[in-house]
Design a protein around this motif. Structure first.
Motif, short mmCIF file in Angstrom:
data_model
loop_
_atom_site.label_atom_id
_atom_site.label_comp_id
_atom_site.label_asym_id
_atom_site.label_seq_id
_atom_site.Cartn_x
_atom_site.Cartn_y
_atom_site.Cartn_z
N VAL A 8 1.03 -1.27 0.11
CA VAL A 8 0.07 0.06 -0.06
C VAL A 8 0.83 1.14 0.00
CG1 VAL A 8 -1.65 1.19 1.15
CG2 VAL A 8 -1.82 -1.08 1.22
N GLU A 9 0.54 1.94 -0.80
CA GLU A 9 1.48 3.37 -1.08
C GLU A 9 0.39 4.54 -1.36
OE1 GLU A 9 4.44 5.30 -4.09
OE2 GLU A 9 4.61 3.29 -3.82
N VAL A 10 0.50 5.45 -0.57
CA VAL A 10 -0.40 6.65 -1.21
C VAL A 10 0.37 8.06 -1.45
CG1 VAL A 10 -1.94 8.53 0.15
CG2 VAL A 10 -2.09 5.98 0.83
N THR A 11 0.18 8.70 -2.63
CA THR A 11 0.84 9.60 -2.84
C THR A 11 -0.17 11.00 -2.69
OG1 THR A 11 0.62 9.35 -5.09
CG2 THR A 11 2.65 8.42 -4.34
N VAL A 12 0.48 12.07 -2.49
CA VAL A 12 -0.31 13.40 -2.21
C VAL A 12 -0.28 14.57 -3.47
CG1 VAL A 12 -1.14 15.13 -0.73
CG2 VAL A 12 -0.50 12.79 -0.08
N ASP A 13 -1.06 14.81 -4.16
CA ASP A 13 -0.58 15.82 -5.23
C ASP A 13 -0.67 17.32 -4.25
OD1 ASP A 13 -0.48 14.17 -7.05
OD2 ASP A 13 -2.43 14.74 -8.06
N GLU A 14 -0.13 18.42 -4.70
CA GLU A 14 -0.03 19.59 -4.17
C GLU A 14 -1.74 20.17 -4.72
OE1 GLU A 14 1.96 21.19 -2.29
OE2 GLU A 14 3.16 19.51 -2.52
N PRO A 15 -2.34 21.02 -3.45
CA PRO A 15 -3.56 21.56 -3.76
C PRO A 15 -3.56 22.42 -4.96
CG PRO A 15 -2.91 22.05 -1.50
CD PRO A 15 -1.60 21.26 -2.25
N ASP A 16 -4.58 22.40 -5.75
CA ASP A 16 -4.87 23.16 -6.94
C ASP A 16 -5.28 24.50 -6.51
OD1 ASP A 16 -7.60 22.79 -6.24
OD2 ASP A 16 -7.89 21.51 -8.20
N GLU A 17 -5.79 25.30 -7.51
CA GLU A 17 -6.41 26.62 -7.16
C GLU A 17 -7.68 26.73 -6.33
OE1 GLU A 17 -7.61 25.16 -11.01
OE2 GLU A 17 -5.69 25.49 -10.46
N GLY A 42 -8.23 24.58 -4.05
CA GLY A 42 -8.07 24.07 -2.50
C GLY A 42 -8.10 22.43 -2.54
N LEU A 43 -8.25 21.76 -3.76
CA LEU A 43 -8.59 20.38 -3.75
C LEU A 43 -7.21 19.56 -3.79
CD1 LEU A 43 -10.54 18.13 -4.34
CD2 LEU A 43 -10.25 18.32 -6.64
N VAL A 44 -7.12 18.75 -2.76
CA VAL A 44 -5.81 17.92 -2.59
C VAL A 44 -6.44 16.46 -3.08
CG1 VAL A 44 -4.24 16.94 -1.02
CG2 VAL A 44 -5.36 19.10 -0.65
N VAL A 45 -5.46 15.90 -4.04
CA VAL A 45 -5.92 14.61 -4.64
C VAL A 45 -4.88 13.54 -4.05
CG1 VAL A 45 -5.85 13.34 -6.99
CG2 VAL A 45 -6.65 15.52 -6.69
N TYR A 46 -5.40 12.32 -3.44
CA TYR A 46 -4.64 11.32 -2.99
C TYR A 46 -4.76 10.04 -3.87
CZ TYR A 46 -4.59 13.88 1.40
OH TYR A 46 -4.32 14.51 2.56
N HIS A 47 -3.67 9.75 -4.15
CA HIS A 47 -3.51 8.48 -4.98
C HIS A 47 -3.01 7.37 -4.19
CE1 HIS A 47 -3.55 10.97 -8.87
NE2 HIS A 47 -2.91 11.80 -8.03
N ARG A 63 -13.69 12.54 2.74
CA ARG A 63 -14.55 13.87 2.77
C ARG A 63 -14.73 14.28 3.78
NH1 ARG A 63 -16.50 12.04 -2.58
NH2 ARG A 63 -18.47 11.34 -1.56
N ALA A 64 -15.39 13.17 4.86
CA ALA A 64 -15.75 13.57 6.02
C ALA A 64 -14.76 14.14 6.92
CB ALA A 64 -16.38 12.61 6.72
N ALA A 65 -13.56 13.49 6.79
CA ALA A 65 -12.38 14.23 7.48
C ALA A 65 -11.88 15.40 6.99
CB ALA A 65 -11.30 12.99 7.45
N ASP A 118 -11.61 21.88 7.27
CA ASP A 118 -11.90 23.03 5.98
C ASP A 118 -11.12 22.59 4.90
OD1 ASP A 118 -13.98 23.91 7.82
OD2 ASP A 118 -12.63 25.35 8.72
N GLY A 119 -10.93 21.41 4.60
CA GLY A 119 -10.13 21.09 3.17
C GLY A 119 -11.42 20.30 2.34
N LYS A 120 -10.80 20.08 1.04
CA LYS A 120 -11.47 19.37 0.10
C LYS A 120 -10.48 18.23 -0.67
CE LYS A 120 -13.63 23.27 -1.93
NZ LYS A 120 -13.74 24.19 -3.26
N VAL A 121 -10.82 17.09 -0.64
CA VAL A 121 -9.97 16.02 -1.01
C VAL A 121 -10.72 15.16 -2.02
CG1 VAL A 121 -8.78 15.76 1.30
CG2 VAL A 121 -10.78 14.27 0.94
N ALA A 122 -9.95 14.55 -2.83
CA ALA A 122 -10.19 13.47 -3.69
C ALA A 122 -9.61 12.34 -3.77
CB ALA A 122 -10.41 14.10 -5.15
N VAL A 123 -10.10 11.01 -3.52
CA VAL A 123 -9.11 9.93 -3.68
C VAL A 123 -9.38 9.10 -4.96
CG1 VAL A 123 -9.02 7.80 -2.67
CG2 VAL A 123 -9.94 9.47 -1.23
N GLU A 124 -8.02 8.88 -5.67
CA GLU A 124 -8.22 7.92 -6.75
C GLU A 124 -7.25 6.79 -6.76
OE1 GLU A 124 -6.16 10.23 -10.17
OE2 GLU A 124 -7.74 11.80 -10.11
#
Length: 77
Positions: free
Chosen positions: A19-28, A30-35, A62-64, A69-75
């Motif tokens: 298991v490996e998780v990488t994180v993208d920098e927040p976009d304009e 404020g969305l942070v994408v976790y891979h 998303r609840a966490a 006060d952040g926005k996340v997406a999981v791919e």
């Protein structure tokens, strides 16, 4: 947040060391994408039937994120 996703994924798979998780920098916006990367043989366990487990993982993340006060997406890659 990254640790939360890793913990959930490691509890689901047969090969937790893969298991490996990488994180993208927040976009304009404020969305942070976790891979999430898992072993090929564990992909079905993480996605689940009709994507139910993947949806549940995304809901928890998303609840966490809402609590801080952040926005996340999981791919799942």
């Amino acid at each position: 947040m990254k640790e939360l996703l890793e913990t959930m994924a490691k509890g689901l798979v047969e090969h937790p060391e893969a298991v490996e998780v990488t994180v993208d920098e927040p976009d304009e916006t404020g969305l942070v994408v976790y891979h999430l990367h898992v072993a090929e043989s564990d992909m079905g366990r993480v996605i689940g039937k009709q994507g139910r487990i993947a949806k549940a993982i995304r809901v928890v993340m998303r609840a966490a994120a809402t609590r801080v006060d952040g926005k996340v997406a999981v791919e799942i890659d």
